[in-house]
Design a protein around this motif. Structure first.
Motif, short mmCIF file in Angstrom:
data_model
loop_
_atom_site.label_atom_id
_atom_site.label_comp_id
_atom_site.label_asym_id
_atom_site.label_seq_id
_atom_site.Cartn_x
_atom_site.Cartn_y
_atom_site.Cartn_z
N ALA A 720 48.31 -26.58 -6.89
CA ALA A 720 48.81 -26.01 -4.70
C ALA A 720 49.58 -25.27 -4.58
O ALA A 720 49.52 -24.15 -5.51
CB ALA A 720 48.93 -27.43 -4.44
N SER A 721 48.81 -24.04 -3.26
CA SER A 721 50.36 -23.44 -3.27
C SER A 721 50.82 -23.35 -2.05
O SER A 721 50.56 -24.60 -1.12
CB SER A 721 49.26 -21.95 -2.71
OG SER A 721 48.50 -22.11 -1.56
N TRP A 722 51.69 -23.25 -1.49
CA TRP A 722 52.61 -23.55 -0.14
C TRP A 722 53.12 -21.56 0.42
O TRP A 722 52.93 -20.71 -0.47
CB TRP A 722 54.27 -24.23 0.16
CG TRP A 722 54.95 -23.14 -1.67
CD1 TRP A 722 55.06 -23.10 -2.68
CD2 TRP A 722 55.96 -22.27 -0.67
NE1 TRP A 722 55.52 -22.37 -3.12
CE2 TRP A 722 56.79 -22.06 -2.34
CE3 TRP A 722 56.47 -21.93 -0.02
CZ2 TRP A 722 57.63 -20.89 -2.43
CZ3 TRP A 722 57.19 -21.28 -0.06
CH2 TRP A 722 58.05 -20.11 -1.27
N SER A 723 53.31 -21.94 2.02
CA SER A 723 53.60 -20.60 2.61
C SER A 723 54.36 -21.33 3.48
O SER A 723 54.93 -22.53 4.12
CB SER A 723 52.42 -20.22 3.25
OG SER A 723 52.10 -21.14 3.89
N VAL A 724 55.63 -20.27 3.68
CA VAL A 724 56.08 -20.43 5.08
C VAL A 724 56.66 -19.73 6.13
O VAL A 724 55.86 -18.45 6.14
CB VAL A 724 57.89 -20.27 4.90
CG1 VAL A 724 57.87 -19.03 3.61
CG2 VAL A 724 59.30 -20.87 5.39
N ASP A 725 56.58 -19.79 7.22
CA ASP A 725 56.01 -19.66 8.32
C ASP A 725 57.78 -19.51 9.44
O ASP A 725 57.75 -20.76 9.92
CB ASP A 725 54.95 -20.09 8.94
CG ASP A 725 54.20 -18.76 9.92
OD1 ASP A 725 54.77 -18.31 10.91
OD2 ASP A 725 53.31 -20.22 10.67
N VAL A 726 58.42 -18.98 9.77
CA VAL A 726 59.55 -18.78 10.60
C VAL A 726 59.25 -17.81 11.30
O VAL A 726 57.81 -17.53 11.71
CB VAL A 726 60.20 -17.35 9.68
CG1 VAL A 726 61.53 -17.36 10.53
CG2 VAL A 726 61.18 -17.99 8.67
N ASP A 727 59.34 -18.62 12.47
CA ASP A 727 59.32 -18.93 14.31
C ASP A 727 57.54 -19.67 14.22
O ASP A 727 57.03 -18.54 14.78
CB ASP A 727 59.24 -17.54 14.90
CG ASP A 727 61.02 -17.30 15.01
OD1 ASP A 727 61.89 -18.26 15.22
OD2 ASP A 727 61.07 -15.68 14.94
N ALA A 728 57.26 -20.27 13.48
CA ALA A 728 56.09 -20.35 13.57
C ALA A 728 55.42 -20.93 15.04
O ALA A 728 55.82 -21.49 15.96
CB ALA A 728 55.55 -22.21 13.23
N TYR A 729 53.93 -20.51 15.35
CA TYR A 729 53.88 -21.07 16.36
C TYR A 729 53.24 -21.85 17.18
O TYR A 729 53.64 -22.60 17.73
CB TYR A 729 52.20 -19.55 16.46
CG TYR A 729 52.32 -18.83 17.71
CD1 TYR A 729 53.32 -17.68 18.15
CD2 TYR A 729 51.07 -18.72 18.43
CE1 TYR A 729 53.60 -16.96 19.49
CE2 TYR A 729 51.30 -17.84 19.64
CZ TYR A 729 52.19 -16.72 19.86
OH TYR A 729 52.32 -15.91 21.20
N ASP A 730 52.57 -22.28 16.78
CA ASP A 730 52.58 -24.09 16.85
C ASP A 730 52.65 -24.89 15.61
O ASP A 730 52.93 -25.06 14.66
CB ASP A 730 50.90 -24.37 16.81
CG ASP A 730 49.93 -24.06 18.18
OD1 ASP A 730 50.87 -24.11 19.52
OD2 ASP A 730 48.41 -23.16 18.27
N LEU A 731 53.17 -26.09 16.30
CA LEU A 731 53.43 -26.71 15.16
C LEU A 731 52.98 -28.31 15.08
O LEU A 731 51.61 -28.38 15.99
CB LEU A 731 55.42 -27.51 15.96
CG LEU A 731 56.32 -26.70 16.29
CD1 LEU A 731 57.14 -27.78 17.36
CD2 LEU A 731 56.37 -25.69 15.24
#
Ligand code: ADP
Ligand code: ZN
Ligand code: ZN
Length: 731
Positions: A720-731
């Protein structure tokens, strides 16, 4: 034995930590240079961050570097600082950010290509009457005379023009000390002085307001209706900066239809610009980057990543169509080029110019802050204002090639009056749904939760998410019924249908499938520029940026999806698209019209679009966002995970949530999830997400500062892998 020196490196891998290696003796340890480094049982490229710090490790355990790749830094001090900011703000690994800032050509182990050239000038002996000296060597005399006429000196290319066999005479002259060469940096090309259009009163006033502010940081939002002459304002400000000896980065969302812009820039600035976008090879993009870095090109024109062009005298960043989503990178390092541009401008104390006819709600909301300014262009310099949006109710009508009878009739009228017609349909391929009438079987992708689109031109069913494709089945794979039908319409079918309906004019399709061939695109654009009646059919590519004065009718075929979208941004996006598409029409000496087909003409948003200006609609949408506590009134950070099973992705996000929940200020933000993503399965992986929302960004920061060190070490387990998105565009 001399003590080995240690340095810290960021490497091009999605790892948050930096790595230490020992340098060779005498290494200058310049920050921003690339090295080959041993890594596990292979090697990788790393960028030197700093050196001579006390090491935390046992010196004998630190491996030596394999090789230094650069003599001079490829990342200058400012870019290093900007990269650190991006890494910190967007929570992305520094190594990945640094390599993102480099042209693809330099991301591996390639060395920097030399752009130095030899330049010959007259030598010390040339003062002794060369004419008489060289009377018997006309070929040498020719070269000396040419050099005498050009004090800046001449290059090999210049000699070649004088004499294709220039090597021998030049070598003889060098021996006699009559000429000598020096290594020179390529010089910047002189700027032409074209005849400029007379500025409108509005344009002049805006320039007069911005020009005195060009030496300091400021975010200037040029909010001007479509076709109001924003580009002209950019070009004047760019000229101002070039004349002041500064360089300019000019970002555009997509280069596809901007050949007009490139021509316009060529007329204004001659050779003084470099271009970079994904249609070019790595080497071409590297050359553009290098020409700009060396100051040979004053302007860097390009898409998102051109923002990372380096310059020691950057004086302005222009972001055209600042609302466009292509400025956000949605994979790898997640960042927003507009927001990074503003930060970069602030660090350098230079202005950034944002332009749009449909500004983003973020930028409109920022107008209340210090250093933000708005300028409005409310009229077109040409004869006609942008057309209002006219709704065509298709709830009760039969569609023919996706068009209602009323729409077809209007297309016919415009063609008859020798206008060009633009038809926007954001769906490529022939038909989006393929199914069996007998048993209800539908063509789905094996790797994604998505339908396959029928592409008739290549007789295939294709997934637009992963590229999976299969031939057309002869019969239904489930029940054997031979009659398989398709529903809905894509650009391919629209092109075909309109071609049959209007055989007397060319139908030009522009979408990602066509644009793959530069030649096909060029031809279509030439036809458009020619001004003869034609129909332009296409996806979002044709919605923005271009200026073809013969287009008198713009049609949006299917606007309804956005009305029921799960995304909180859908209304903003729809309004932007419709005003942009409508704004392509009526730019010349023919009044424009704009039609929007909808099954829901009474929907409040449709009514607003019909009656109000973009600015009024945007103001209403901002109020809505505020009352729901959505961005830009709250900040969003999205953690995403994907794995071969949904369970694994969910479990990884639960671990992340537990780390977040241990942070001091966790109770002050809302945490939604983990939940399966809207499209749960994509490219063979199951996806889930965890969303953090907070009105106060400092709360979000504090929680992340507490939790990230632990989260950064979380490996997925079970792939499994994860990523993070600051000021994500769509929720
Ligand atoms: P925008 O960028 O706002 O969409 P453009 O700068 O492309 O608008 O201008 C639209 C058209 O108007 C272009 O064809 C441009 O050449 C023309 N134009 C812009 N400013 C002037 C002006 N001051 N006088 C005459 N034509 C102009
Ligand atoms: Zn069937
Ligand atoms: Zn797929």
């Amino acid at each position: 034995m001399p003590q080995p020196r240690f340095a810290r490196f960021a490497i091009a891998l999605p790892l948050y930590r930096v790595f230490e290696y020992a340098l060779a003796e005498g290494d200058k340890a310049l920050p921003g240079t690339r090295y080959r480094l041993p890594f596990g049982n292979r090697s990788c490229t790393g960028i030197l961050l700093d050196s001579d710090r006390a090491s935390e490790f046992e010196p004998s355990k630190i491996k030596p570097v394999e090789q230094r790749l650069d003599d001079e830094a490829v990342i200058d001090a400012h870019m290093l600082e900007l990269a650190r900011w991006i890494a910190e703000y967007y929570l992305q690994p520094l190594g990945e950010v640094l390599f993102l800032c480099l042209p693809g050509y330099l991301r591996g182990a390639r060395t920097q290509a030399s752009t130095r050239v030899k330049r010959w000038k007259l030598g010390p002996a040339a003062s002794d009457d060369p004419e008489s000296l060289l009377r018997r060597s006309p070929r040498q005399l020719e070269i000396v005379q040419a050099l005498a006429a050009e004090p800046r000196g001449l290059t090999a290319l210049d000699f070649k023009v004088i004499n294709p066999d220039w090597h021998a005479p030049v070598a003889r002259l060098e021996q006699k000390n009559l000429i000598r060469f020096e290594w020179s940096e390529p010089e910047s090309a002189p700027l032409p002085s074209p005849i400029l259009p007379e500025l409108s009163h509005e344009q002049r006033q805006i320039l007069e307001r911005i020009e005195p502010q060009l030496e300091t940081f400021g975010a200037h939002l040029l909010d001007g209706i479509t076709g109001s002459g924003k580009t002209e304002v950019y070009l004047r400000l760019i000229r101002n900066r070039l004349d002041a000896g500064r360089q300019v980065i000019y970002l555009v969302p997509e280069i596809g239809l901007t050949s007009q812009l490139i021509e316009r820039i060529g007329e204004r600035f001659g050779e003084a610009y470099a271009i970079s976008h994904s249609g070019l090879s790595d080497l071409q993009r590297y050359r553009a980057w290098e020409r700009f870095r060396r100051g040979e090109a004053g302007i860097m024109l390009g898409t998102r990543s051109s923002l990372f062009a380096q310059s020691s005298r950057l004086g302005l960043i222009v972001i055209d169509e600042e609302h466009d989503h292509s400025y956000r990178q949605e994979d790898g390092v997640r960042y927003h080029a507009r927001d990074v541009a503003i930060k970069r401008a602030q660090m350098l104390n230079i202005p950034v110019l944002l332009g749009s006819a449909t500004p983003s709600l973020e930028s409109l909301n920022n107008l209340g802050r210090d250093h933000y300014h708005r300028y409005r262009l409310d009229a077109r310099p040409t004869a006609f204002a942008p057309p209002p949006l006219e709704l065509v109710d298709i709830s009760k009508s039969r569609l023919d090639s996706g068009c209602a009878a009323a729409t077809l009739e209007r297309i016919g009228q415009h063609l008859e009056r020798r206008g060009q017609v633009l038809i926007y349909l954001n769906r490529r391929g022939y038909a989006p749904i393929v199914l069996c009438h007998e048993c209800g079987w539908q063509a789905h992708c094996f790797n994604c939760d998505a339908r396959l689109t029928l592409h008739q031109s290549v007789s295939s069913l294709i997934c637009h998410h992963c590229g999976f494709n299969r031939g057309l089945p002869e019969a239904c794979p489930e029940c054997g019924q031979v009659e398989i039908r398709h529903y809905g319409i894509g650009t391919e079918q629209l092109e075909q249908g309109l071609g049959q309906r209007f055989p007397e004019v060319p139908v030009l399709r522009i979408d990602r499938d066509v644009i793959a061939s530069r030649e096909a695109l060029k031809q279509r654009l030439q036809t458009l520029a020619g001004g003869e009646p034609c129909i332009l059919v296409g996806t979002q590519m044709i919605a923005k940026g271009h200026d073809y004065p013969a287009i008198s009718l713009a049609v949006v075929l299917d606007a309804d999806q956005a009305l029921f979208s799960a995304s909180y941004r859908a209304s903003e996006r729809l309004a932007q698209t419709l005003f942009q598409v409508a704004g392509r029409s009526g730019r010349g000496d023919r009044e424009g019209e704009a039609l929007v087909q909808t099954r829901f003409p009474q929907h409040p948003l449709m009514q607003a679009l019909r009656r109000k200006t973009y600015r009024d609609i945007a103001a209403g949408l901002l109020q809505e966002r505020q009352s729901y506590g959505f961005p830009p009134f709250a900040r969003a950070v999205m953690f995403r995970a994907d794995a071969v099973e949904l369970e694994q992705a969910m479990r990884l996000l639960e671990k992340i949530r537990d780390e977040l929940a241990a942070a001091r200020e966790y109770s002050r933000l809302s945490c939604i999830g983990p939940l399966p993503a809207l499209m749960t399965r994509r490219i063979g992986r199951y996806r889930a997400q965890l969303c953090l929302l907070a009105v106060d960004f400092r709360v979000l920061r504090s929680v992340l500062n507490d939790a990230m060190p632990a989260i950064e070490t979380l490996a997925g387990g079970g792939r499994a892998s994860w990523s993070v998105d600051v000021d994500a565009y769509d929720l």
